[in-house]
Design a protein around this motif. Structure first.
Motif, PDB file in Angstrom:
ATOM      1  N   ILE A 116       6.193 -10.232 -18.460  1.00 12.13           N
ATOM      2  CA  ILE A 116       5.759 -11.363 -19.291  1.00 12.13           C
ATOM      3  C   ILE A 116       5.979 -12.682 -18.546  1.00 12.13           C
ATOM      4  O   ILE A 116       5.077 -13.527 -18.490  1.00 12.13           O
ATOM      5  CB  ILE A 116       6.482 -11.335 -20.651  1.00 12.13           C
ATOM      6  CG1 ILE A 116       5.952 -10.160 -21.490  1.00 12.13           C
ATOM      7  CG2 ILE A 116       6.319 -12.662 -21.395  1.00 12.13           C
ATOM      8  CD1 ILE A 116       6.778  -9.836 -22.718  1.00 12.13           C
ATOM      9  N   ARG A 152      -0.897 -13.159  -9.265  1.00 16.46           N
ATOM     10  CA  ARG A 152      -1.994 -12.584 -10.064  1.00 16.46           C
ATOM     11  C   ARG A 152      -2.564 -11.341  -9.388  1.00 16.46           C
ATOM     12  O   ARG A 152      -2.852 -10.343 -10.066  1.00 16.46           O
ATOM     13  CB  ARG A 152      -3.090 -13.619 -10.292  1.00 16.46           C
ATOM     14  CG  ARG A 152      -2.688 -14.716 -11.254  1.00 16.46           C
ATOM     15  CD  ARG A 152      -3.857 -15.598 -11.650  1.00 16.46           C
ATOM     16  NE  ARG A 152      -4.543 -16.227 -10.543  1.00 16.46           N
ATOM     17  CZ  ARG A 152      -4.145 -17.352  -9.939  1.00 16.46           C
ATOM     18  NH1 ARG A 152      -3.043 -17.968 -10.358  1.00 16.46           N
ATOM     19  NH2 ARG A 152      -4.840 -17.870  -8.947  1.00 16.46           N
ATOM     20  N   GLY A 175      -4.169 -14.101 -19.404  1.00 11.69           N
ATOM     21  CA  GLY A 175      -2.707 -14.105 -19.303  1.00 11.69           C
ATOM     22  C   GLY A 175      -2.047 -14.041 -20.666  1.00 11.69           C
ATOM     23  O   GLY A 175      -1.124 -13.250 -20.878  1.00 11.69           O
ATOM     24  N   TRP A 176      -2.513 -14.866 -21.596  1.00 14.69           N
ATOM     25  CA  TRP A 176      -1.951 -14.830 -22.951  1.00 14.69           C
ATOM     26  C   TRP A 176      -2.202 -13.484 -23.618  1.00 14.69           C
ATOM     27  O   TRP A 176      -1.307 -12.925 -24.263  1.00 14.69           O
ATOM     28  CB  TRP A 176      -2.503 -15.963 -23.812  1.00 14.69           C
ATOM     29  CG  TRP A 176      -1.900 -17.292 -23.492  1.00 14.69           C
ATOM     30  CD1 TRP A 176      -2.534 -18.390 -22.995  1.00 14.69           C
ATOM     31  CD2 TRP A 176      -0.522 -17.672 -23.640  1.00 14.69           C
ATOM     32  NE1 TRP A 176      -1.640 -19.421 -22.817  1.00 14.69           N
ATOM     33  CE2 TRP A 176      -0.398 -19.014 -23.207  1.00 14.69           C
ATOM     34  CE3 TRP A 176       0.617 -17.017 -24.089  1.00 14.69           C
ATOM     35  CZ2 TRP A 176       0.815 -19.703 -23.217  1.00 14.69           C
ATOM     36  CZ3 TRP A 176       1.827 -17.701 -24.101  1.00 14.69           C
ATOM     37  CH2 TRP A 176       1.917 -19.022 -23.668  1.00 14.69           C
ATOM     38  N   ALA A 177      -3.420 -12.952 -23.455  1.00 14.84           N
ATOM     39  CA  ALA A 177      -3.736 -11.647 -24.046  1.00 14.84           C
ATOM     40  C   ALA A 177      -2.852 -10.555 -23.440  1.00 14.84           C
ATOM     41  O   ALA A 177      -2.392  -9.650 -24.147  1.00 14.84           O
ATOM     42  CB  ALA A 177      -5.216 -11.321 -23.841  1.00 14.84           C
ATOM     43  N   ALA A 206      -6.064 -17.856 -17.669  1.00 15.55           N
ATOM     44  CA  ALA A 206      -5.065 -18.278 -18.662  1.00 15.55           C
ATOM     45  C   ALA A 206      -5.251 -17.516 -19.976  1.00 15.55           C
ATOM     46  O   ALA A 206      -4.278 -17.022 -20.559  1.00 15.55           O
ATOM     47  CB  ALA A 206      -5.134 -19.781 -18.893  1.00 15.55           C
ATOM     48  N   MET A 207      -6.496 -17.390 -20.419  1.00 12.97           N
ATOM     49  CA  MET A 207      -6.768 -16.652 -21.655  1.00 12.97           C
ATOM     50  C   MET A 207      -6.352 -15.183 -21.500  1.00 12.97           C
ATOM     51  O   MET A 207      -5.706 -14.609 -22.385  1.00 12.97           O
ATOM     52  CB  MET A 207      -8.256 -16.745 -22.007  1.00 12.97           C
ATOM     53  CG  MET A 207      -8.645 -15.975 -23.250  1.00 12.97           C
ATOM     54  SD  MET A 207     -10.414 -16.027 -23.614  1.00 12.97           S
ATOM     55  CE  MET A 207     -11.113 -15.259 -22.174  1.00 12.97           C
ATOM     56  N   TYR A 237       3.105 -15.307 -17.117  1.00 11.28           N
ATOM     57  CA  TYR A 237       3.143 -16.714 -17.507  1.00 11.28           C
ATOM     58  C   TYR A 237       3.145 -17.619 -16.271  1.00 11.28           C
ATOM     59  O   TYR A 237       2.371 -18.571 -16.186  1.00 11.28           O
ATOM     60  CB  TYR A 237       4.365 -17.017 -18.388  1.00 11.28           C
ATOM     61  CG  TYR A 237       4.437 -18.483 -18.735  1.00 11.28           C
ATOM     62  CD1 TYR A 237       3.604 -19.018 -19.717  1.00 11.28           C
ATOM     63  CD2 TYR A 237       5.273 -19.339 -18.034  1.00 11.28           C
ATOM     64  CE1 TYR A 237       3.624 -20.375 -20.003  1.00 11.28           C
ATOM     65  CE2 TYR A 237       5.307 -20.692 -18.321  1.00 11.28           C
ATOM     66  CZ  TYR A 237       4.476 -21.208 -19.299  1.00 11.28           C
ATOM     67  OH  TYR A 237       4.485 -22.543 -19.568  1.00 11.28           O
ATOM     68  N   ILE A 283      -0.736 -18.618 -16.351  1.00 12.69           N
ATOM     69  CA  ILE A 283      -0.850 -19.559 -17.468  1.00 12.69           C
ATOM     70  C   ILE A 283      -0.304 -20.944 -17.127  1.00 12.69           C
ATOM     71  O   ILE A 283      -0.976 -21.948 -17.359  1.00 12.69           O
ATOM     72  CB  ILE A 283      -0.111 -18.999 -18.709  1.00 12.69           C
ATOM     73  CG1 ILE A 283      -0.777 -17.701 -19.147  1.00 12.69           C
ATOM     74  CG2 ILE A 283      -0.088 -20.023 -19.826  1.00 12.69           C
ATOM     75  CD1 ILE A 283       0.013 -16.913 -20.161  1.00 12.69           C
ATOM     76  N   ARG A 284       0.887 -20.975 -16.614  1.00 13.10           N
ATOM     77  CA  ARG A 284       1.555 -22.249 -16.347  1.00 13.10           C
ATOM     78  C   ARG A 284       0.732 -23.103 -15.390  1.00 13.10           C
ATOM     79  O   ARG A 284       0.234 -22.634 -14.383  1.00 13.10           O
ATOM     80  CB  ARG A 284       2.931 -22.013 -15.750  1.00 13.10           C
ATOM     81  CG  ARG A 284       3.719 -23.301 -15.559  1.00 13.10           C
ATOM     82  CD  ARG A 284       5.064 -22.995 -15.014  1.00 13.10           C
ATOM     83  NE  ARG A 284       4.940 -22.722 -13.589  1.00 13.10           N
ATOM     84  CZ  ARG A 284       5.834 -23.058 -12.693  1.00 13.10           C
ATOM     85  NH1 ARG A 284       6.945 -23.647 -13.066  1.00 13.10           N
ATOM     86  NH2 ARG A 284       5.663 -22.786 -11.432  1.00 13.10           N
ATOM     87  N   ILE A 340       0.173 -10.931 -22.189  1.00 12.17           N
ATOM     88  CA  ILE A 340       1.529 -11.083 -22.730  1.00 12.17           C
ATOM     89  C   ILE A 340       1.620 -10.435 -24.109  1.00 12.17           C
ATOM     90  O   ILE A 340       2.571  -9.701 -24.402  1.00 12.17           O
ATOM     91  CB  ILE A 340       1.945 -12.567 -22.764  1.00 12.17           C
ATOM     92  CG1 ILE A 340       2.233 -13.047 -21.334  1.00 12.17           C
ATOM     93  CG2 ILE A 340       3.158 -12.790 -23.672  1.00 12.17           C
ATOM     94  CD1 ILE A 340       2.468 -14.541 -21.203  1.00 12.17           C
ATOM     95  N   VAL A 341       0.630 -10.668 -24.947  1.00 10.61           N
ATOM     96  CA  VAL A 341       0.608 -10.023 -26.276  1.00 10.61           C
ATOM     97  C   VAL A 341       0.565  -8.503 -26.106  1.00 10.61           C
ATOM     98  O   VAL A 341       1.287  -7.765 -26.789  1.00 10.61           O
ATOM     99  CB  VAL A 341      -0.598 -10.534 -27.111  1.00 10.61           C
ATOM    100  CG1 VAL A 341      -0.785  -9.706 -28.370  1.00 10.61           C
ATOM    101  CG2 VAL A 341      -0.417 -12.012 -27.447  1.00 10.61           C
TER     102      VAL A 341
END
Length: 160
Positions: A140, A32, A92-94, A89-90, A144, A148-149, A96-97
């Protein structure tokens, strides 16, 4: 190539420093921090090479300068968010998008031979895509795995 170098060097340095001071490994944290450093590095490019970055945006998209500024600011905010445990995590998803959404600009720039520093048409062209698309996939996967994981992190304490 430079973002990848920044990412890898930051990861190695962070992992080594963490190991020296904490006597254990924390690879997700190192990942990170490395991604955050890389994002700040690329965000600086948005401000230093504004005209070149604007040339990467297809002509039919309005507010190109504002979009380049916004994405640079977003990269800084993503970098901060990755370092905040409550939001990682949130974010991280953003992120990736975000990486998926900006890939077409990189493809467009390659097809048009855009030089992201000057805005001219003397860039790397299609050969750049052989590097950029796998690099985007690496980013990506990196996000993750580090943000995220739910890791069953392996802790190696000194003396084990």
């Amino acid at each position: 190539m430079k973002p990848l170098l920044v990412l890898v060097v930051s990861f190695v340095l962070t992992a080594v420093v963490y190991r020296l001071f904490r006597k254990e490994n924390n690879f997700p944290l190192a990942g990170r921090i490395a991604m955050a450093v890389m994002l700040v590095f690329t965000a600086i490019g948005h401000f230093m090479y504004m005209e070149g970055m604007q040339a990467m945006v297809p002509e039919w998209i309005p507010f190109q300068k504002e979009l380049v500024l916004l994405t640079g600011i977003m990269e800084v905010l993503f970098a901060i968010g990755l370092l905040l445990p409550k939001y990682r995590a949130m974010v991280g998803w953003a992120l990736i998008v975000f990486f998926v959404i900006v890939l077409p600009a990189n493809i467009y720039a390659a097809l048009e031979n855009v030089n992201y520093q000057t805005g001219g048409n003397d860039g790397s062209g299609l050969n750049y895509l052989w590097f950029r698309i796998p690099l985007q996939a690496l980013f990506i996967i990196w996000v993750y795995l580090s943000a995220i994981r739910k890791s069953k992190s392996i802790q190696f304490k000194a003396g084990n």
